[in-house]
Design a protein around this motif. Structure first.
Motif, PDB file in Angstrom:
ATOM      1  N   ARG A 334      13.099  15.888  45.406  1.00  0.00           N
ATOM      2  CA  ARG A 334      13.917  17.031  45.831  1.00  0.00           C
ATOM      3  C   ARG A 334      13.630  17.305  47.312  1.00  0.00           C
ATOM      4  O   ARG A 334      12.982  18.286  47.689  1.00  0.00           O
ATOM      5  CB  ARG A 334      13.624  18.261  44.976  1.00  0.00           C
ATOM      6  N   GLU A 335      14.142  16.431  48.156  1.00  0.00           N
ATOM      7  CA  GLU A 335      13.776  16.424  49.562  1.00  0.00           C
ATOM      8  C   GLU A 335      14.293  17.616  50.348  1.00  0.00           C
ATOM      9  O   GLU A 335      13.772  17.951  51.399  1.00  0.00           O
ATOM     10  CB  GLU A 335      14.284  15.129  50.231  1.00  0.00           C
ATOM     11  N   GLN A 336      15.349  18.281  49.905  1.00  0.00           N
ATOM     12  CA  GLN A 336      15.989  19.329  50.702  1.00  0.00           C
ATOM     13  C   GLN A 336      15.492  20.739  50.382  1.00  0.00           C
ATOM     14  O   GLN A 336      15.999  21.709  50.935  1.00  0.00           O
ATOM     15  CB  GLN A 336      17.513  19.281  50.477  1.00  0.00           C
ATOM     16  N   LEU A 337      14.519  20.874  49.520  1.00  0.00           N
ATOM     17  CA  LEU A 337      14.044  22.204  49.147  1.00  0.00           C
ATOM     18  C   LEU A 337      13.280  22.876  50.283  1.00  0.00           C
ATOM     19  O   LEU A 337      12.509  22.230  51.008  1.00  0.00           O
ATOM     20  CB  LEU A 337      13.132  22.114  47.926  1.00  0.00           C
ATOM     21  N   GLN A 338      13.488  24.189  50.417  1.00  0.00           N
ATOM     22  CA  GLN A 338      12.766  24.984  51.402  1.00  0.00           C
ATOM     23  C   GLN A 338      12.312  26.287  50.769  1.00  0.00           C
ATOM     24  O   GLN A 338      12.848  26.724  49.749  1.00  0.00           O
ATOM     25  CB  GLN A 338      13.662  25.280  52.613  1.00  0.00           C
ATOM     26  N   LEU A 339      11.321  26.909  51.412  1.00  0.00           N
ATOM     27  CA  LEU A 339      10.851  28.216  50.962  1.00  0.00           C
ATOM     28  C   LEU A 339      11.740  29.296  51.554  1.00  0.00           C
ATOM     29  O   LEU A 339      12.025  29.280  52.752  1.00  0.00           O
ATOM     30  CB  LEU A 339       9.404  28.442  51.408  1.00  0.00           C
ATOM     31  N   SER A 340      12.178  30.229  50.725  1.00  0.00           N
ATOM     32  CA  SER A 340      12.959  31.340  51.241  1.00  0.00           C
ATOM     33  C   SER A 340      12.067  32.229  52.095  1.00  0.00           C
ATOM     34  O   SER A 340      10.831  32.162  52.041  1.00  0.00           O
ATOM     35  CB  SER A 340      13.557  32.157  50.098  1.00  0.00           C
ATOM     36  N   ARG A 341      12.717  33.070  52.877  1.00  0.00           N
ATOM     37  CA  ARG A 341      11.958  33.979  53.740  1.00  0.00           C
ATOM     38  C   ARG A 341      11.067  34.897  52.910  1.00  0.00           C
ATOM     39  O   ARG A 341       9.896  35.146  53.257  1.00  0.00           O
ATOM     40  CB  ARG A 341      12.940  34.789  54.588  1.00  0.00           C
ATOM     41  N   ALA A 342      11.591  35.397  51.813  1.00  0.00           N
ATOM     42  CA  ALA A 342      10.805  36.274  50.937  1.00  0.00           C
ATOM     43  C   ALA A 342       9.622  35.526  50.325  1.00  0.00           C
ATOM     44  O   ALA A 342       8.531  36.082  50.167  1.00  0.00           O
ATOM     45  CB  ALA A 342      11.697  36.842  49.838  1.00  0.00           C
ATOM     46  N   THR A 343       9.839  34.248  50.004  1.00  0.00           N
ATOM     47  CA  THR A 343       8.753  33.444  49.419  1.00  0.00           C
ATOM     48  C   THR A 343       7.642  33.223  50.430  1.00  0.00           C
ATOM     49  O   THR A 343       6.456  33.287  50.090  1.00  0.00           O
ATOM     50  CB  THR A 343       9.297  32.094  48.929  1.00  0.00           C
ATOM     51  N   ARG A 344       8.007  32.975  51.681  1.00  0.00           N
ATOM     52  CA  ARG A 344       6.993  32.770  52.717  1.00  0.00           C
ATOM     53  C   ARG A 344       6.152  34.041  52.894  1.00  0.00           C
ATOM     54  O   ARG A 344       4.925  33.956  53.043  1.00  0.00           O
ATOM     55  CB  ARG A 344       7.645  32.365  54.035  1.00  0.00           C
ATOM     56  N   GLN A 345       6.792  35.185  52.842  1.00  0.00           N
ATOM     57  CA  GLN A 345       6.038  36.429  52.942  1.00  0.00           C
ATOM     58  C   GLN A 345       5.171  36.635  51.708  1.00  0.00           C
ATOM     59  O   GLN A 345       4.027  37.101  51.796  1.00  0.00           O
ATOM     60  CB  GLN A 345       7.001  37.610  53.108  1.00  0.00           C
ATOM     61  N   HIS A 346       5.692  36.276  50.539  1.00  0.00           N
ATOM     62  CA  HIS A 346       4.943  36.386  49.285  1.00  0.00           C
ATOM     63  C   HIS A 346       3.687  35.520  49.349  1.00  0.00           C
ATOM     64  O   HIS A 346       2.602  35.936  48.912  1.00  0.00           O
ATOM     65  CB  HIS A 346       5.843  35.956  48.136  1.00  0.00           C
ATOM     66  N   ILE A 347       3.839  34.316  49.894  1.00  0.00           N
ATOM     67  CA  ILE A 347       2.699  33.399  50.011  1.00  0.00           C
ATOM     68  C   ILE A 347       1.647  33.976  50.953  1.00  0.00           C
ATOM     69  O   ILE A 347       0.444  33.867  50.704  1.00  0.00           O
ATOM     70  CB  ILE A 347       3.188  32.016  50.500  1.00  0.00           C
ATOM     71  N   ARG A 348       2.079  34.617  52.026  1.00  0.00           N
ATOM     72  CA  ARG A 348       1.133  35.198  52.966  1.00  0.00           C
ATOM     73  C   ARG A 348       0.410  36.404  52.370  1.00  0.00           C
ATOM     74  O   ARG A 348      -0.763  36.641  52.648  1.00  0.00           O
ATOM     75  CB  ARG A 348       1.846  35.620  54.253  1.00  0.00           C
ATOM     76  N   ASP A 349       1.086  37.175  51.531  1.00  0.00           N
ATOM     77  CA  ASP A 349       0.498  38.397  50.986  1.00  0.00           C
ATOM     78  C   ASP A 349      -0.396  38.152  49.776  1.00  0.00           C
ATOM     79  O   ASP A 349      -1.318  38.924  49.530  1.00  0.00           O
ATOM     80  CB  ASP A 349       1.605  39.388  50.596  1.00  0.00           C
ATOM     81  N   TYR A 350      -0.121  37.116  49.015  1.00  0.00           N
ATOM     82  CA  TYR A 350      -0.881  36.861  47.794  1.00  0.00           C
ATOM     83  C   TYR A 350      -2.306  36.400  48.155  1.00  0.00           C
ATOM     84  O   TYR A 350      -2.493  35.630  49.097  1.00  0.00           O
ATOM     85  CB  TYR A 350      -0.162  35.793  46.970  1.00  0.00           C
ATOM     86  N   PRO A 351      -3.337  36.858  47.434  1.00  0.00           N
ATOM     87  CA  PRO A 351      -4.725  36.554  47.819  1.00  0.00           C
ATOM     88  C   PRO A 351      -5.230  35.176  47.410  1.00  0.00           C
ATOM     89  O   PRO A 351      -6.312  34.777  47.817  1.00  0.00           O
ATOM     90  CB  PRO A 351      -5.521  37.649  47.095  1.00  0.00           C
ATOM     91  N   TRP A 352      -4.525  34.445  46.556  1.00  0.00           N
ATOM     92  CA  TRP A 352      -4.875  33.080  46.159  1.00  0.00           C
ATOM     93  C   TRP A 352      -6.334  32.950  45.711  1.00  0.00           C
ATOM     94  O   TRP A 352      -7.136  32.259  46.347  1.00  0.00           O
ATOM     95  CB  TRP A 352      -4.591  32.092  47.301  1.00  0.00           C
TER      96      TRP A 352
END
Length: 466
Positions: A334-352
């Motif tokens: 699935r070469e064309q997949l990208q992270l949405s803007r909301a997902t990128r912010q979600h990734i930054r906020d989540y503590p992992w």
């Protein structure tokens, strides 16, 4: 400091501002080229520059267009105070940083120096490491904590000393071990990796040190142990805190005398092995409770490398996510997949709490579940846990072991609610640097979240001049 004069492109339609920045940089031995718009800038060979400094508002197109045109050359955005919110958007589009106009000379020079240093460090990072599957794995990130790791690897690898790697589960301790081996004089010999937690306690001594035929029930043949198999090379013992005490005593002899004795044998064999150990546990605390030999701890801890958890690598997390996403897309076609803007912010906020391994699994899940060309937050299958439960006590903030606070509902706060609550409660007593440190984020991220949540910085009281 770079071994060559850094070449910098300044893009600004204000000739006075452009000239001031140029003179400042040239006084500090930078080679500076000017342009007044995106079109003029794109006529230059952008790959020939080390840095692009662009005003956000240009007559033809916004300066953020240069982020894509110049990639991978970093773009530093300059902007007036009135458009600071737009500067935050520029960071989300890939700008490396921003400075307010008119720039403070010292701040601008410090920012430029830091960016150029990070660029130079990219070329001195540990080389790609081939995993058992034949794919290429690299250590990703340029935050200050990882720069310390890269420096420690570079200095430690050539020295024939034992190394203890400490870090939470999923932070990439095995990658550090492989980098140490590949940059050592033993790179042409074997690297044997052993997860001590994955071997049953009744078998671990036999696996590590080997056994003679008939040594115990089921020992029908003589077996060479993994320590002996690593002779001349490197032995990596992951989760060494799980090693039983009897095996610890045998390992101590290997480190002290360079000798092993197979189970059931009276003969000793000399081995030349470099040991690298890793753990997510506190070995000193285990030694106090009698679960780990203190003398072995001292033998292991000749050189220590501490890996930062992902929540303390705010500057790196999106870069890591992009690389892991690309690999997951390749695996699933699935070469064309990208992270949405909301997902990128979600990734930054989540503590992992599971660190890079958890991020990799979440992105794998997102690639499988995504419909269309964007991955949305729900596709990742994660939801922010209560902040008071996910931020370790080491940060000086909340911990699941702390007594309940007066506010019974605090455990139900979202991450952003907790952020807002913490900043408002402590900003009178702490500097911005201290606040960022306690929250486990960078000052830049602290400023961005202030802007997003509408939390103004508290102005210091005016001094009475009378």
């Amino acid at each position: 400091m770079s071994v060559h004069t850094s070449r910098i492109l300044i893009v600004d339609d204000d000739p006075i501002s452009r000239s001031n920045i140029k003179r400042l940089l040239e006084r500090h031995e930078h080679d500076v080229v000017e342009a007044d718009c995106v079109d003029e800038a794109s006529q230059h060979d952008l790959d020939s520059f080390d840095l692009v400094i662009s005003d956000l508002s240009l007559p033809d197109e916004p300066g953020t267009v240069l982020v894509q045109l110049a990639r991978p050359i970093p773009v530093l955005i300059t902007t007036s105070h009135a458009s600071m919110r737009s500067a935050v958007d520029a960071l989300k589009l890939g700008a490396v940083d921003y400075v307010a106009k008119p720039p403070d000379p010292d701040e601008l020079l410090e920012t430029v120096s830091r960016i150029l240093h990070q660029q130079a460090a990219r070329h001195s990072k540990p080389p790609a490491i081939a995993d058992d599957g034949g794919s290429r794995r690299t250590m990703i990130g340029n935050c200050p904590a990882m720069q310390v790791v890269y420096t420690r690897i570079r200095k430690t690898a050539p020295a024939n000393v034992t190394v203890l790697i400490q870090g939470e589960s999923g932070t990439g301790k095995e990658l550090v071990a492989k980098a140490l081996h590949q940059q050592s004089g033993r790179a042409h010999r074997s690297l044997i990796c052993v997860n001590c937690a994955a071997i049953p306690e009744t078998l671990i001594e036999s696996e590590l040190f080997g056994h003679e035929r008939g040594a115990f029930t089921g020992a029908t043949t003589t077996r060479t142990g993994l320590v002996e198999a690593a002779d001349g090379g490197t032995l990596f013992l992951d989760e060494i805190g799980e090693l039983p005490l009897d095996a610890q005593a045998r390992l101590l002899r290997v480190l002290q005398e360079g000798e092993i004795r197979r189970i059931g044998s009276v003969d000793t064999r000399h081995v030349d092995v470099r040991l690298i150990a890793a753990t997510h546990r506190d070995l000193r605390a285990l030694s106090r409770s009698g679960e780990f030999r203190l003398d072995l701890y001292y033998r292991l801890n000749v050189m220590q490398i501490d890996l930062p958890p992902l929540r303390e690598r705010d500057e790196d997390i999106l870069e890591i996510a992009d690389v892991l996403l690309q690999k997951a897309c390749q695996r699933h076609g699935r070469e064309q997949l990208q992270l949405s803007r909301a997902t990128r912010q979600h990734i930054r906020d989540y503590p992992w709490p599971g660190n890079v391994r958890e991020l990799e699994n979440a992105l794998e899940r997102g690639v499988i579940l995504a419909e269309g060309h964007l991955i949305h937050p729900d596709d990742l299958g994660i939801s922010p846990a209560p902040a008071s439960r996910i931020i370790p006590s080491a940060t000086g903030m909340a911990s699941s072991n702390e007594p309940a606070r007066d506010n019974d509902n605090e455990e139900d706060l979202s991450l952003e609610d907790y952020f807002q609550h913490f900043v408002l409660e402590h900003q009178d007593q702490m500097s911005e640097t201290e606040l960022a440190h306690k929250l486990g984020i960078s000052r830049k991220c602290l400023w961005e979240r202030r802007q997003r949540l509408g939390i103004p910085r508290r102005k210091p009281p005016r001094r009475n001049t009378q």
